[in-house]
Design an enzyme around this catalytic site. Sequence first.
Site, PDB file in Angstrom:
ATOM      1  N   ASP A   1      40.595  47.365  34.387  1.00 33.10           N
ATOM      2  CA  ASP A   1      41.290  46.443  34.967  1.00 33.10           C
ATOM      3  C   ASP A   1      41.639  45.064  34.049  1.00 33.10           C
ATOM      4  OD1 ASP A   1      42.470  45.318  37.134  1.00 33.10           O
ATOM      5  OD2 ASP A   1      40.749  44.252  37.970  1.00 33.10           O
TER       6      ASP A   1
ATOM      7  N   VAL B   1      31.017  33.974  44.633  1.00 32.20           N
ATOM      8  CA  VAL B   1      30.487  33.377  43.466  1.00 32.20           C
ATOM      9  C   VAL B   1      30.224  31.784  43.571  1.00 32.20           C
ATOM     10  CG1 VAL B   1      30.661  32.874  41.053  1.00 32.20           C
ATOM     11  CG2 VAL B   1      31.521  34.924  41.882  1.00 32.20           C
TER      12      VAL B   1
ATOM     13  N   LYS C   1      26.639  35.385  41.614  1.00 36.62           N
ATOM     14  CA  LYS C   1      27.685  36.344  42.274  1.00 36.62           C
ATOM     15  C   LYS C   1      26.697  37.192  43.324  1.00 36.62           C
ATOM     16  CE  LYS C   1      31.369  39.621  41.575  1.00 36.62           C
ATOM     17  NZ  LYS C   1      32.229  40.359  40.688  1.00 36.62           N
TER      18      LYS C   1
ATOM     19  N   GLY D   1      36.051  37.126  46.396  1.00 35.00           N
ATOM     20  CA  GLY D   1      37.104  38.212  46.134  1.00 35.00           C
ATOM     21  C   GLY D   1      36.651  39.532  46.921  1.00 35.00           C
ATOM     22  N   ALA D   2      37.131  40.835  46.510  1.00 36.86           N
ATOM     23  CA  ALA D   2      37.041  41.796  47.484  1.00 36.86           C
ATOM     24  C   ALA D   2      35.543  42.170  47.291  1.00 36.86           C
ATOM     25  CB  ALA D   2      38.057  42.795  47.032  1.00 36.86           C
TER      26      ALA D   2
ATOM     27  N   GLY E   1      34.433  30.746  44.205  1.00 39.03           N
ATOM     28  CA  GLY E   1      35.552  31.822  44.085  1.00 39.03           C
ATOM     29  C   GLY E   1      34.727  32.834  45.174  1.00 39.03           C
TER      30      GLY E   1
END
Length: 511
Positions: A148, A29, A45, A24-25, A22
């Site tokens: 969030d 990961v 991560k 993201g911003a 994975g």
Amino acid sequence: MLTDPNTGRLLANRYQLVELIGKGAMGRVYQAKDMLLGGVIVAVKFLSQALLNKKMRERFEREATICALLGEKSNHIVRVRDYGVDENDIPFYVMEYLEGENLSAVIRPHPLPLPRFLNITRQICLGLQYAHKGIIIENHLSPIVHRDIKPSNILIIQDTSFGELVKILDFGIAKLLQEDSSQTHSFMGTMAYCSPEQMEGKELDNRSDIYSLGVVMFEMLTGEMPIVGETHSFGGWYKAHHFSPPRSFESVNPRLRLPKALENLVMSCLAKDPKARPQNVTEVRQTLESLEQRFGRGQQLGQRIGAALSKLPVVTDLQQKPSLSADEICWQASWPKDKPIAAIVFPHIITNGSEALATLWVMLNKQDIQNRQVSTRYNHFLFLMSPHPMMLWITALHNREHGARWLPCYLDLKTAIGQRMVRRLGETGCYRILFFALTEPEHCANVMTSTIAPIQRRRFIDWANTSQTLITTTQPELSKRILKQEFEKLKPKILMKLETIYTGDTTDISD
């Protein structure tokens, strides 16, 4: 599948990166193996190299700290095990590796039925409850606002002890509420799920998360959003959250029938004014638990079964009833006094006159037992000869609504019970599964029979004979650990097979 040049890298002389799973911003990961613990699967991560400034490092470290401390308190928050900085000065943290679906994927095909909604939402509340209570930072209790909460940050996994288990993810923008710290007046979050005060960048408390939870609850029940911006811009969502009243359940789906108390709960969570919402998530959880008691699937059936079973005598010596059939013997069993009242699985041989019955005893919560009255039964067996002869006996109960319930059991083939059980499985070609409810251990709640494929029956005898000739070792736990790792690798394949063959009826399958 995502690929990355770091695959195979040994991090901190301990974690071997397996694959990128994975990004993201905030960073990437990886699935990894903890070589210090024999190759246990973990997730690592890394903070993105584009964010290597002091502020982002502090936020990243704070996320790791929050998850580490909260994960020790709540089973519904992802657990962090380690934190460090690699040779390139890039921060990373190590967390438990979780296989499952995020809530967004779960509700995408169709809204959730009421019982499943109540179970999942109650668990979300339990995780938020611990976050809002806070953690000790510098000798002060600091409550945490997640900021969030949305379906993609809620993971649903199948756990051997709990069944469908909810985990809250991504505390990357969580806020520690400390007396001596000032709130940063800037917007952070996902616009569709943000409270009005969050859109303004105001100081937040736990009621902001409750608003986000209200949005998620509406979406879980209808498949649609309660509030929709005229545009997907910040201005469009700002106006919607501040001035647009939430849509009613009836306007979204006129055929949807929900308890009025649940509709009122969701709408109160969506109040524009924080003072008009439930003031803490415990209030939300208590309402959900009350509804779960009244509207949980199979409750009436469970009550009828309980009433019928309560009239049966408790059999304490199963060997004294040779005239009873094998199933009657199982139905009249009660939970052994030397076993804990807990969600466990263990093997047992019941003697019925001259016949020995191979059985698997399982304790679960009553609702879980009722949920799996109709299910596909599947068994699979793994054997490891070295370092210690050990068999992993895997039983899975599967239906589309509730997924798979795994019932793993280890048999040490250097012990008398292990030898006797594996030979009995080979001789009879079947075993019975006895279910007991945590709250009613004095009565067997259900009995199922699972058959074993002929080719597997022949293997049992070979495994038993081979194990007897081996020199005794002192490493049974290592064999268990290796078998468990192989089991985790097999799970996705087994699930795929179960999804393919599921018929909606009670089916028995052996590999």
